[in-house]
Design a protein around this motif. Sequence first.
Motif, PDB file in Angstrom:
ATOM      1  N   THR A 159      31.216  28.398  41.744  1.00 18.63           N
ATOM      2  CA  THR A 159      30.088  28.832  42.576  1.00 18.63           C
ATOM      3  C   THR A 159      29.187  27.644  42.891  1.00 18.63           C
ATOM      4  O   THR A 159      28.176  27.437  42.219  1.00 18.63           O
ATOM      5  CB  THR A 159      29.282  29.934  41.843  1.00 18.63           C
ATOM      6  OG1 THR A 159      28.943  29.452  40.529  1.00 18.63           O
ATOM      7  CG2 THR A 159      30.079  31.215  41.688  1.00 18.63           C
ATOM      8  N   GLY A 202      38.828  38.874  36.504  1.00 21.91           N
ATOM      9  CA  GLY A 202      37.560  38.177  36.282  1.00 21.91           C
ATOM     10  C   GLY A 202      37.659  37.127  35.187  1.00 21.91           C
ATOM     11  O   GLY A 202      38.730  36.870  34.638  1.00 21.91           O
ATOM     12  N   GLN A 209      32.197  40.836  31.175  1.00 25.70           N
ATOM     13  CA  GLN A 209      30.890  41.357  31.584  1.00 25.70           C
ATOM     14  C   GLN A 209      30.558  40.866  32.976  1.00 25.70           C
ATOM     15  O   GLN A 209      31.092  39.851  33.435  1.00 25.70           O
ATOM     16  CB  GLN A 209      29.810  40.862  30.614  1.00 25.70           C
ATOM     17  CG  GLN A 209      30.002  41.384  29.205  1.00 25.70           C
ATOM     18  CD  GLN A 209      29.017  40.748  28.234  1.00 25.70           C
ATOM     19  OE1 GLN A 209      28.407  39.715  28.513  1.00 25.70           O
ATOM     20  NE2 GLN A 209      28.864  41.377  27.086  1.00 25.70           N
ATOM     21  N   PHE A 210      29.656  41.603  33.632  1.00 21.89           N
ATOM     22  CA  PHE A 210      29.223  41.193  34.966  1.00 21.89           C
ATOM     23  C   PHE A 210      28.114  40.161  34.845  1.00 21.89           C
ATOM     24  O   PHE A 210      26.931  40.457  35.008  1.00 21.89           O
ATOM     25  CB  PHE A 210      28.765  42.398  35.786  1.00 21.89           C
ATOM     26  CG  PHE A 210      29.926  43.163  36.348  1.00 21.89           C
ATOM     27  CD1 PHE A 210      30.745  42.588  37.309  1.00 21.89           C
ATOM     28  CD2 PHE A 210      30.209  44.437  35.907  1.00 21.89           C
ATOM     29  CE1 PHE A 210      31.836  43.277  37.832  1.00 21.89           C
ATOM     30  CE2 PHE A 210      31.294  45.137  36.424  1.00 21.89           C
ATOM     31  CZ  PHE A 210      32.108  44.556  37.387  1.00 21.89           C
ATOM     32  N   LYS A 211      28.519  38.930  34.521  1.00 21.38           N
ATOM     33  CA  LYS A 211      27.574  37.820  34.548  1.00 21.38           C
ATOM     34  C   LYS A 211      28.319  36.601  35.069  1.00 21.38           C
ATOM     35  O   LYS A 211      29.538  36.630  35.210  1.00 21.38           O
ATOM     36  CB  LYS A 211      26.941  37.585  33.180  1.00 21.38           C
ATOM     37  CG  LYS A 211      27.889  37.370  32.048  1.00 21.38           C
ATOM     38  CD  LYS A 211      27.102  37.257  30.731  1.00 21.38           C
ATOM     39  CE  LYS A 211      28.026  36.748  29.634  1.00 21.38           C
ATOM     40  NZ  LYS A 211      27.403  36.764  28.315  1.00 21.38           N
ATOM     41  N   ASN A 262      31.703  36.526  37.480  1.00 20.09           N
ATOM     42  CA  ASN A 262      32.052  37.925  37.751  1.00 20.09           C
ATOM     43  C   ASN A 262      30.953  38.625  38.550  1.00 20.09           C
ATOM     44  O   ASN A 262      31.224  39.388  39.480  1.00 20.09           O
ATOM     45  CB  ASN A 262      32.296  38.684  36.443  1.00 20.09           C
ATOM     46  CG  ASN A 262      33.534  38.180  35.716  1.00 20.09           C
ATOM     47  OD1 ASN A 262      34.411  37.569  36.304  1.00 20.09           O
ATOM     48  ND2 ASN A 262      33.597  38.428  34.415  1.00 20.09           N
ATOM     49  N   LYS A 263      29.719  38.345  38.189  1.00 21.45           N
ATOM     50  CA  LYS A 263      28.590  38.910  38.925  1.00 21.45           C
ATOM     51  C   LYS A 263      28.567  38.347  40.350  1.00 21.45           C
ATOM     52  O   LYS A 263      28.304  39.068  41.315  1.00 21.45           O
ATOM     53  CB  LYS A 263      27.285  38.561  38.192  1.00 21.45           C
ATOM     54  CG  LYS A 263      26.035  39.149  38.809  1.00 21.45           C
ATOM     55  CD  LYS A 263      24.817  38.801  37.936  1.00 21.45           C
ATOM     56  CE  LYS A 263      23.576  39.534  38.402  1.00 21.45           C
ATOM     57  NZ  LYS A 263      23.228  39.220  39.805  1.00 21.45           N
ATOM     58  N   ALA A 264      28.882  37.059  40.473  1.00 23.01           N
ATOM     59  CA  ALA A 264      28.873  36.412  41.791  1.00 23.01           C
ATOM     60  C   ALA A 264      29.890  37.058  42.733  1.00 23.01           C
ATOM     61  O   ALA A 264      29.607  37.261  43.915  1.00 23.01           O
ATOM     62  CB  ALA A 264      29.158  34.916  41.643  1.00 23.01           C
ATOM     63  N   ARG A 296      31.173  40.209  42.444  1.00 19.73           N
ATOM     64  CA  ARG A 296      30.760  41.589  42.718  1.00 19.73           C
ATOM     65  C   ARG A 296      29.650  41.642  43.764  1.00 19.73           C
ATOM     66  O   ARG A 296      29.658  42.509  44.643  1.00 19.73           O
ATOM     67  CB  ARG A 296      30.277  42.254  41.419  1.00 19.73           C
ATOM     68  CG  ARG A 296      29.896  43.729  41.600  1.00 19.73           C
ATOM     69  CD  ARG A 296      29.167  44.274  40.375  1.00 19.73           C
ATOM     70  NE  ARG A 296      27.873  43.610  40.192  1.00 19.73           N
ATOM     71  CZ  ARG A 296      27.076  43.829  39.146  1.00 19.73           C
ATOM     72  NH1 ARG A 296      27.450  44.652  38.180  1.00 19.73           N
ATOM     73  NH2 ARG A 296      25.911  43.191  39.049  1.00 19.73           N
ATOM     74  N   ASP A 297      28.695  40.699  43.685  1.00 22.00           N
ATOM     75  CA  ASP A 297      27.497  40.753  44.529  1.00 22.00           C
ATOM     76  C   ASP A 297      27.559  39.809  45.730  1.00 22.00           C
ATOM     77  O   ASP A 297      26.538  39.526  46.347  1.00 22.00           O
ATOM     78  CB  ASP A 297      26.258  40.391  43.678  1.00 22.00           C
ATOM     79  CG  ASP A 297      26.079  41.365  42.506  1.00 22.00           C
ATOM     80  OD1 ASP A 297      26.640  42.478  42.551  1.00 22.00           O
ATOM     81  OD2 ASP A 297      25.385  40.993  41.545  1.00 22.00           O
ATOM     82  N   HIS A 298      28.763  39.326  46.079  1.00 27.60           N
ATOM     83  CA  HIS A 298      28.827  38.246  47.079  1.00 27.60           C
ATOM     84  C   HIS A 298      28.324  38.657  48.450  1.00 27.60           C
ATOM     85  O   HIS A 298      27.758  37.846  49.173  1.00 27.60           O
ATOM     86  CB  HIS A 298      30.249  37.661  47.161  1.00 27.60           C
ATOM     87  CG  HIS A 298      31.203  38.430  48.020  1.00 27.60           C
ATOM     88  ND1 HIS A 298      31.489  38.064  49.320  1.00 27.60           N
ATOM     89  CD2 HIS A 298      31.938  39.532  47.781  1.00 27.60           C
ATOM     90  CE1 HIS A 298      32.376  38.915  49.828  1.00 27.60           C
ATOM     91  NE2 HIS A 298      32.659  39.814  48.917  1.00 27.60           N
ATOM     92  N   TYR A 317      36.427  47.130  42.359  1.00 29.73           N
ATOM     93  CA  TYR A 317      36.987  46.557  41.128  1.00 29.73           C
ATOM     94  C   TYR A 317      37.389  47.697  40.214  1.00 29.73           C
ATOM     95  O   TYR A 317      36.959  48.845  40.409  1.00 29.73           O
ATOM     96  CB  TYR A 317      35.978  45.627  40.433  1.00 29.73           C
ATOM     97  CG  TYR A 317      34.676  46.292  40.048  1.00 29.73           C
ATOM     98  CD1 TYR A 317      34.549  46.974  38.835  1.00 29.73           C
ATOM     99  CD2 TYR A 317      33.582  46.261  40.905  1.00 29.73           C
ATOM    100  CE1 TYR A 317      33.362  47.597  38.481  1.00 29.73           C
ATOM    101  CE2 TYR A 317      32.391  46.891  40.561  1.00 29.73           C
ATOM    102  CZ  TYR A 317      32.291  47.561  39.350  1.00 29.73           C
ATOM    103  OH  TYR A 317      31.120  48.188  39.013  1.00 29.73           O
TER     104      TYR A 317
END
Length: 142
Positions: free
Chosen positions: A35, A69, A77-79, A82-84, A86-88, A117
Amino acid sequence: GPLQMQKKRFEKNATYRRRDLHEEFNGQRQGGISTPSQHNFIMLFTGEAGRQHGYKDGWSKENVFNYTGEGQRGDMQFKFGNKAIRDHIEARKELHLFEQVRKGYVRYVGQMQCVGYHWIEAPDTGGKQRKAIVFELKEVEH
């Protein structure tokens, strides 16, 4: 609506040296999700290296690319990356998928969009079963 490509950054099916991509854009060099903070995109790397951590990425019959992920131990976990992923869309970051062709070299697959996902049970690096996130990616049509 879907994200628009600003300019063509990567050529479809072209091969790049992974180190060159990191030197040009920065971003994490380790792991599959990079990222670069100064850019509006995320580079995803898939390949044989992930197999030893229980990752099996690949295309489904519905033309969805299942992308595992990050997180080598314990439940994912969504951090971080993985968070990037999901929230892109909210974050207005493009996703670009690369597949390893040989050591240090990757082939550009295409610009992707995360359409969902699901969770699977998969072994972690230590062989313990854990919950893993599998992202469902669809290629963005231009």
